[in-house]
Design a protein around this motif. Structure first.
Motif, PDB file in Angstrom:
ATOM      1  N   ALA A 126       0.861  -1.184   0.000  1.00 45.89           N
ATOM      2  CA  ALA A 126       0.000   0.000   0.000  1.00 45.89           C
ATOM      3  C   ALA A 126       0.897   1.232   0.000  1.00 45.89           C
ATOM      4  O   ALA A 126       1.936   1.252   0.660  1.00 45.89           O
ATOM      5  N   TYR A 127       0.479   2.239  -0.753  1.00 50.67           N
ATOM      6  CA  TYR A 127       1.271   3.462  -0.860  1.00 50.67           C
ATOM      7  C   TYR A 127       0.330   4.642  -1.099  1.00 50.67           C
ATOM      8  O   TYR A 127      -0.769   4.474  -1.631  1.00 50.67           O
ATOM      9  N   PRO A 128       0.741   5.852  -0.707  1.00 47.09           N
ATOM     10  CA  PRO A 128      -0.130   7.013  -0.877  1.00 47.09           C
ATOM     11  C   PRO A 128      -0.181   7.491  -2.325  1.00 47.09           C
ATOM     12  O   PRO A 128       0.809   7.425  -3.051  1.00 47.09           O
TER      13      PRO A 128
ATOM     14  N   ALA B 244       2.884   6.015 -12.928  1.00 44.22           N
ATOM     15  CA  ALA B 244       4.335   6.212 -12.926  1.00 44.22           C
ATOM     16  C   ALA B 244       4.609   7.711 -13.022  1.00 44.22           C
ATOM     17  O   ALA B 244       3.760   8.470 -13.494  1.00 44.22           O
ATOM     18  N   PRO B 245       5.792   8.133 -12.603  1.00 46.13           N
ATOM     19  CA  PRO B 245       6.124   9.554 -12.703  1.00 46.13           C
ATOM     20  C   PRO B 245       6.558   9.979 -14.104  1.00 46.13           C
ATOM     21  O   PRO B 245       6.613  11.170 -14.390  1.00 46.13           O
TER      22      PRO B 245
ATOM     23  N   ILE C   1       3.298  12.319  -7.121  1.00 43.82           N
ATOM     24  CA  ILE C   1       3.343  12.174  -5.667  1.00 43.82           C
ATOM     25  C   ILE C   1       4.750  11.689  -5.290  1.00 43.82           C
ATOM     26  O   ILE C   1       5.235  10.706  -5.863  1.00 43.82           O
ATOM     27  N   PRO C   2       5.419  12.344  -4.346  1.00 48.75           N
ATOM     28  CA  PRO C   2       6.797  11.941  -4.010  1.00 48.75           C
ATOM     29  C   PRO C   2       6.964  10.451  -3.717  1.00 48.75           C
ATOM     30  O   PRO C   2       7.942   9.838  -4.156  1.00 48.75           O
TER      31      PRO C   2
ATOM     32  N   GLU D   4       2.280  10.419   3.433  1.00 50.08           N
ATOM     33  CA  GLU D   4       0.943  11.003   3.315  1.00 50.08           C
ATOM     34  C   GLU D   4       0.499  11.104   1.865  1.00 50.08           C
ATOM     35  O   GLU D   4       1.324  11.232   0.959  1.00 50.08           O
ATOM     36  N   THR D   5      -0.821  11.077   1.679  1.00 48.70           N
ATOM     37  CA  THR D   5      -1.383  11.323   0.352  1.00 48.70           C
ATOM     38  C   THR D   5      -1.193  12.800   0.019  1.00 48.70           C
ATOM     39  O   THR D   5      -0.770  13.589   0.867  1.00 48.70           O
TER      40      THR D   5
END
Length: 184
Positions: free
Chosen positions: A18-20, A56-57, A115-116, A162-163
C-alpha cells in the motif's frame, strides 16, 4: 519515509503493498509479474475483467503498455500536460499487454503521478505500479497508513507517507474522445 527501502524490497519480491496517491492509499505491485497482480486482485476481490490502472512519474515507464502507433502528437500533448487535478487516461494497449492488466478491454488506464512516494517507488524499482484503491470490499478507501493497518492488519506492507490530500480520486478519461468514465 523511514520504511521506503522495505517497501521497495517488497515490490521487487513481487508482493502487494500500500502506498499514498493523490487522494487515498493505493494497492500496488509489479505489473510485469502475473502472480503479484493475481494476488492483488484476490486481496481486493476485484474481478480481472475490470482491468487495472498503472501509474508512474514518467511516460517512459508506461510506454511498454501503450500502443504508441495509435496516438498522435496531440494525444501525447494532452497526456503530458500537467493539470490541477490528476487524470487517468484510457489509452490503446499494446497487443502483448496481458489481460490481467487490461481486463476485458483493448485499452490500458495510465496516469502520470507526481506524488513523491510514487516517484521514489518507481525510481527505485524501475517499473510502473498497479494502482487500485486500498480498501476491502464494502469498506471506505484508506486515507492514512494507520487506516491501511486497521483494514489489512498491522503486518501489511504500507509506505509510511501522506497522500497529496485531494478529496476525490483522479478523473478517468478516454484519450481519444475525452469521455469521462469517472468524475474526479
Amino acid at each position: 519515509m523511514n520504511n521506503l527501502e522495505n517497501i521497495v524490497e517488497q515490490l521487487k519480491r513481487n508482493r502487494v503493498v500500500a502506498y499514498p496517491t493523490e487522494a487515498v492509499f493505493g494497492l500496488g505491485c509489479n505489473p510485469n509479474n502475473e502472480s503479484a497482480v493475481r494476488a492483488l486482485l484476490k486481496l481486493k476481490k476485484r474481478p480481472e475483467e475490470k482491468g487495472l490502472i498503472l501509474i508512474a512519474p514518467t511516460k517512459e515507464l508506461l510506454l511498454p503498455y501503450i500502443d504508441e502507433n495509435k496516438l498522435t502528437a496531440a494525444h501525447w500533448q494532452i497526456f503530458e500536460t500537467p493539470s490541477e487535478r490528476a487524470i487517468t487516461w484510457v489509452m490503446p494497449a499494446k497487443k502483448a499487454v496481458p489481460q490481467y492488466l487490461t481486463g476485458q478491454f483493448d485499452t490500458i488506464a495510465v496516469r502520470l503521478c507526481c506524488i513523491p512516494a510514487v516517484i521514489d517507488l518507481c525510481e527505485r524499482t524501475g517499473f510502473a505500479l498497479t494502482s487500485t484503491s486500498c480498501n476491502l470490499t464494502g469498506q471506505e478507501p484508506c486515507r492514512t497508513a494507520d487506516e491501511v493497518k486497521l483494514q489489512f492488519g498491522a503486518d501489511f506492507p504500507v509506505l509510511e507517507a501522506e497522500t497529496a490530500g485531494k478529496t476525490n480520486p483522479p478523473e478517468i478519461r478516454d484519450i481519444f474522445t475525452q469521455h469521462i468514465f469517472r468524475q474526479g
